[in-house]
Each structure stands twice: as C-alpha cells, then as structure tokens.
Design a protein around this motif. Structure first.
Motif, short mmCIF file in Angstrom:
data_model
loop_
_atom_site.label_atom_id
_atom_site.label_comp_id
_atom_site.label_asym_id
_atom_site.label_seq_id
_atom_site.Cartn_x
_atom_site.Cartn_y
_atom_site.Cartn_z
N THR A 245 83.25 74.24 -9.96
CA THR A 245 83.01 75.62 -10.38
C THR A 245 83.93 76.64 -9.72
OG1 THR A 245 81.20 75.73 -8.76
CG2 THR A 245 80.62 75.21 -11.04
N ARG A 246 85.00 76.17 -9.06
CA ARG A 246 86.02 77.12 -8.58
C ARG A 246 86.96 77.52 -9.71
NH1 ARG A 246 83.28 79.17 -5.54
NH2 ARG A 246 81.78 77.85 -6.63
N ALA A 247 86.97 76.78 -10.81
CA ALA A 247 87.91 77.00 -11.90
C ALA A 247 87.44 78.11 -12.82
CB ALA A 247 88.11 75.72 -12.70
N GLU A 248 88.37 78.98 -13.20
CA GLU A 248 88.07 80.03 -14.16
C GLU A 248 88.38 79.59 -15.59
OE1 GLU A 248 88.94 84.24 -12.97
OE2 GLU A 248 90.20 83.24 -11.48
N SER A 249 89.59 79.07 -15.81
CA SER A 249 90.03 78.75 -17.18
C SER A 249 90.26 77.27 -17.41
CB SER A 249 91.33 79.52 -17.50
OG SER A 249 91.15 80.91 -17.34
N SER A 250 90.83 76.57 -16.42
CA SER A 250 91.20 75.16 -16.61
C SER A 250 90.79 74.35 -15.39
CB SER A 250 92.70 75.02 -16.84
OG SER A 250 93.10 75.69 -18.03
N LEU A 251 90.30 73.14 -15.67
CA LEU A 251 89.83 72.24 -14.64
C LEU A 251 90.38 70.85 -14.91
CD1 LEU A 251 87.85 71.51 -12.26
CD2 LEU A 251 86.09 71.18 -14.01
N CYS A 252 90.95 70.22 -13.89
CA CYS A 252 91.49 68.87 -14.03
C CYS A 252 90.98 68.01 -12.89
CB CYS A 252 93.02 68.90 -14.05
SG CYS A 252 93.78 67.28 -14.25
N TYR A 253 90.37 66.88 -13.24
CA TYR A 253 89.96 65.90 -12.25
C TYR A 253 91.04 64.82 -12.18
CZ TYR A 253 85.20 67.81 -12.83
OH TYR A 253 84.11 68.62 -12.90
N LEU A 254 91.60 64.60 -11.00
CA LEU A 254 92.55 63.52 -10.80
C LEU A 254 91.79 62.33 -10.22
CD1 LEU A 254 95.36 62.30 -10.73
CD2 LEU A 254 95.74 63.43 -8.53
N VAL A 255 91.70 61.26 -11.03
CA VAL A 255 91.04 60.03 -10.60
C VAL A 255 92.12 59.09 -10.11
CG1 VAL A 255 89.56 58.11 -11.30
CG2 VAL A 255 89.20 60.38 -12.28
N THR A 256 92.14 58.81 -8.82
CA THR A 256 93.28 58.13 -8.21
C THR A 256 93.07 56.63 -8.00
OG1 THR A 256 92.47 58.68 -5.99
CG2 THR A 256 93.97 60.24 -7.05
N SER A 257 91.94 56.11 -8.45
CA SER A 257 91.69 54.68 -8.33
C SER A 257 91.00 54.20 -9.61
CB SER A 257 90.81 54.39 -7.11
OG SER A 257 89.48 54.83 -7.34
N GLU A 258 90.62 52.95 -9.62
CA GLU A 258 89.91 52.40 -10.78
C GLU A 258 88.45 52.83 -10.81
OE1 GLU A 258 90.38 48.20 -10.82
OE2 GLU A 258 92.55 48.25 -11.01
N TYR A 259 87.99 53.45 -9.72
CA TYR A 259 86.57 53.76 -9.61
C TYR A 259 86.36 55.26 -9.47
CZ TYR A 259 86.71 48.80 -8.56
OH TYR A 259 86.95 47.46 -8.60
N PRO A 260 86.11 55.95 -10.58
CA PRO A 260 85.86 57.39 -10.49
C PRO A 260 84.54 57.70 -9.81
CG PRO A 260 85.45 56.59 -12.71
CD PRO A 260 86.04 55.43 -11.95
N SER A 261 84.41 58.92 -9.35
CA SER A 261 83.16 59.35 -8.73
C SER A 261 82.01 59.24 -9.72
CB SER A 261 83.29 60.80 -8.25
OG SER A 261 82.03 61.31 -7.86
N SER A 262 80.88 58.76 -9.23
CA SER A 262 79.69 58.67 -10.07
C SER A 262 79.21 60.06 -10.48
CB SER A 262 78.58 57.93 -9.33
OG SER A 262 78.25 58.59 -8.12
N PHE A 263 79.64 61.10 -9.76
CA PHE A 263 79.21 62.45 -10.09
C PHE A 263 79.82 62.94 -11.40
CE2 PHE A 263 79.06 63.17 -5.22
CZ PHE A 263 77.85 62.49 -5.14
N LEU A 264 80.92 62.31 -11.83
CA LEU A 264 81.53 62.72 -13.09
C LEU A 264 80.60 62.42 -14.26
CD1 LEU A 264 85.26 61.72 -12.56
CD2 LEU A 264 84.38 64.00 -12.98
N GLY A 265 79.95 61.25 -14.24
CA GLY A 265 78.94 60.93 -15.23
C GLY A 265 79.30 61.36 -16.64
N THR A 266 78.48 62.22 -17.22
CA THR A 266 78.68 62.66 -18.60
C THR A 266 79.82 63.67 -18.75
OG1 THR A 266 76.98 64.36 -18.31
CG2 THR A 266 76.28 62.26 -19.22
N VAL A 267 80.45 64.08 -17.63
CA VAL A 267 81.59 64.98 -17.73
C VAL A 267 82.71 64.33 -18.52
CG1 VAL A 267 83.35 66.23 -16.41
CG2 VAL A 267 80.99 66.18 -15.59
N PHE A 268 82.81 62.99 -18.46
CA PHE A 268 83.85 62.29 -19.21
C PHE A 268 83.78 62.62 -20.70
CE2 PHE A 268 84.06 59.39 -15.52
CZ PHE A 268 85.43 59.34 -15.36
N ALA A 269 82.55 62.72 -21.23
CA ALA A 269 82.38 62.95 -22.65
C ALA A 269 82.85 64.33 -23.09
CB ALA A 269 80.91 62.77 -23.03
N MET A 270 82.91 65.28 -22.18
CA MET A 270 83.34 66.63 -22.53
C MET A 270 84.76 66.93 -22.07
SD MET A 270 80.95 68.80 -19.82
CE MET A 270 79.43 68.00 -20.35
#
Length: 277
Positions: A245-270
């Motif tokens: 929630t620091r982002a105003e207009s654009s947000l990018c998650y950099l997943v640097t391994s084969e195992y993304p954070s479990s917190f992303l959860g349904t964020v992938f779908a959006m």
C-alpha cells in the motif's frame, strides 16, 4: 485533549504515560487514531492488544471505522485487501484510477549481452534495473524499491566492495546506472523505513517465501517473550501489506525464486505478468 496518532504502535510505556496524564487531568478527552493492518513495530515494544481491546482499556469509548484509502488506485487497494483477507473490514479507494499490479518472475528473466557485460555473474541487478527504468519512464514521480532486509539483496551478486553491504550503498550503485535526474527520483530502502511514505511506482523486490514471512531458525526460542511462529508470521503479513500500500499508481512484485510469498495468494489473479522482452 490528548490525541494519540499511530495507536497500533501503542505500548505499555505509552499506556502508563496516558494514565499518568489522566490521573492529573481526569477530564481529559482522549482521541486515538490507528490502523491495526499497519502494526509492524512489535520489535520496538508495540503491543497490538491496546488496539484490539480498546474498549477494555477505555470503557464507554466511541469508535469509528475509517476505511477510505486516499493514496492508491483501486486495484492496489484490492491487492492490499487480498493480503489481509478475513482480518477486518476491507478498505476502499477514493481514486478513479484503476492502479496497475504486475508480477515479475526473476526465473523468466534473460539478461541481454550488454547486461551480461555490465553485470557479470549478476542476474538480479539487471532485472531490477529494467523494472526501475520502466517505472521511471512510466511516471514523472518517484520509484521506490522496497526490501525486507537492510542488506544488498540475496538474489544479486554485485561485488560492490567499497559500496558496502547496506541498502544505501546499493542505492548509490543503482543510481549510477540511470541519468542523474532520474536517480533523484529513485529510492531503495526497507519496508519498515518506508512506512508512512508513498511512491508513484513501487517495486516489492523480494516477494518470496524466504522473505515474507522472514522467520529466523531459532524463532521458537523467543516464545518465552510471548512470540511464536504464528505471531511472527502475522507481523510479516502486516509488513507485506504496508509494502503493497505504499504504491499510488503502479505496483510490481518481484518474485526472485520458484517460491513466491504465501501472502500473495489471490493477488496473482488480479495481476499482470511482466514480459521481460
């Protein structure tokens, strides 16, 4: 009148202070404002029980939910809600802009010949710079790279030497690869330090299982202080929410391994996957 801001960071010491004031001025009116989803200062003595059990500590108090987000586009607010799903009333954005969300997978990144020459043996830094340059081109505002630790990212191999291992050295290193004017619009810091701030384009640069949650191998030893793996995981979920929630207009998650954070959860779908090409 006593106004307490950031009440989610209230502690036993602050409680004693407030009670001492009210002991001298029984008629003092207390107003507290806070956000339990941003309670990330437990390491500094903050105790969320004062927020969660507010009515017990201050009987007959009136409470008001403040759910409007004035910072972020709708999609970014929805991503934050998804991270904290089931833990309270969802926030709502007042902005008409949708707000973009992207997922960048380092495992899909292939450095160019030029990048291989500039960053021999280092895949993480050129990948991060591509995202940074895209953000700087997309907005006239600020770009923030947020990391869980205050050290050069584990997924890079910079060989910085004189730059040191801290993020301020890494920031100088990254700024040296963009025009000076653009470099002044770039910040690289920890999520903890960036709380309360905002940027047009935010890169959560280690959205991985090994960073969120970051659980020390000896965490169970700290149960004698009231911590547990579950409570530490909850604290890191809130930290991940702060990063989101620091982002105003654009947000990018950099997943640097084969195992993304479990917190992303349904964020992938959006989210939209980044095309590195």
């Amino acid at each position: 009148f006593v106004h307490v801001d950031e009440f989610q960071d209230f502690s036993e010491m602050f409680m004693d202070f407030i009670q001492a004031i009210r002991g001298q001025a029984p008629g003092a009116v207390l107003c507290c404002v806070g956000d339990d989803w941003q309670a990330i200062n437990g390491f500094a003595g903050a105790d969320l029980r004062f927020f969660s059990n507010f009515d017990e500590f201050f009987p007959s108090a009136a409470t008001q939910q403040l759910l409007t987000n004035y910072r972020s586009g709708r999609g970014i607010v929805s991503a934050g809600n998804a991270v904290m799903e089931g833990l309270g009333e969802p926030a709502r954005s007042i902005k008409p802009q949708p707000g973009s969300i992207r997922i960048a997978r380092l495992t899909d990144f292939e450095p160019s010949l030029t990048e291989r020459h500039l960053f021999p043996g280092d895949v993480g830094t050129p990948a991060l710079l591509r995202l940074i340059k895209h953000g700087l081109a997309e907005t006239d505002g600020t770009v923030a790279v947020l990391l869980r630790r205050n050290t050069i990212p584990w997924f890079t191999n910079t060989g910085l030497g004189a730059f040191g291992r801290k993020l301020d050295g890494y920031l100088s290193y990254l700024r040296s690869h963009v025009p000076e004017a653009d470099g002044r619009r770039l910040d690289v810091t920890t999520t903890h330090k960036y709380k309360g701030r905002e940027a047009d384009f935010v890169i959560v640069a280690d959205a991985d299982k090994q960073s969120y949650p970051l659980i020390h191998p000896t965490a169970e030893l700290f149960e004698i202080f009231g911590d547990s793996v579950a409570s530490l995981t909850d604290a890191d979920r809130r930290l991940f929410y702060v990063a989101t929630t620091r982002a105003e207009s654009s947000l990018c998650y950099l997943v640097t391994s084969e195992y993304p954070s479990s917190f992303l959860g349904t964020v992938f779908a959006m989210s939209t996957p980044v095309n590195w090409r």
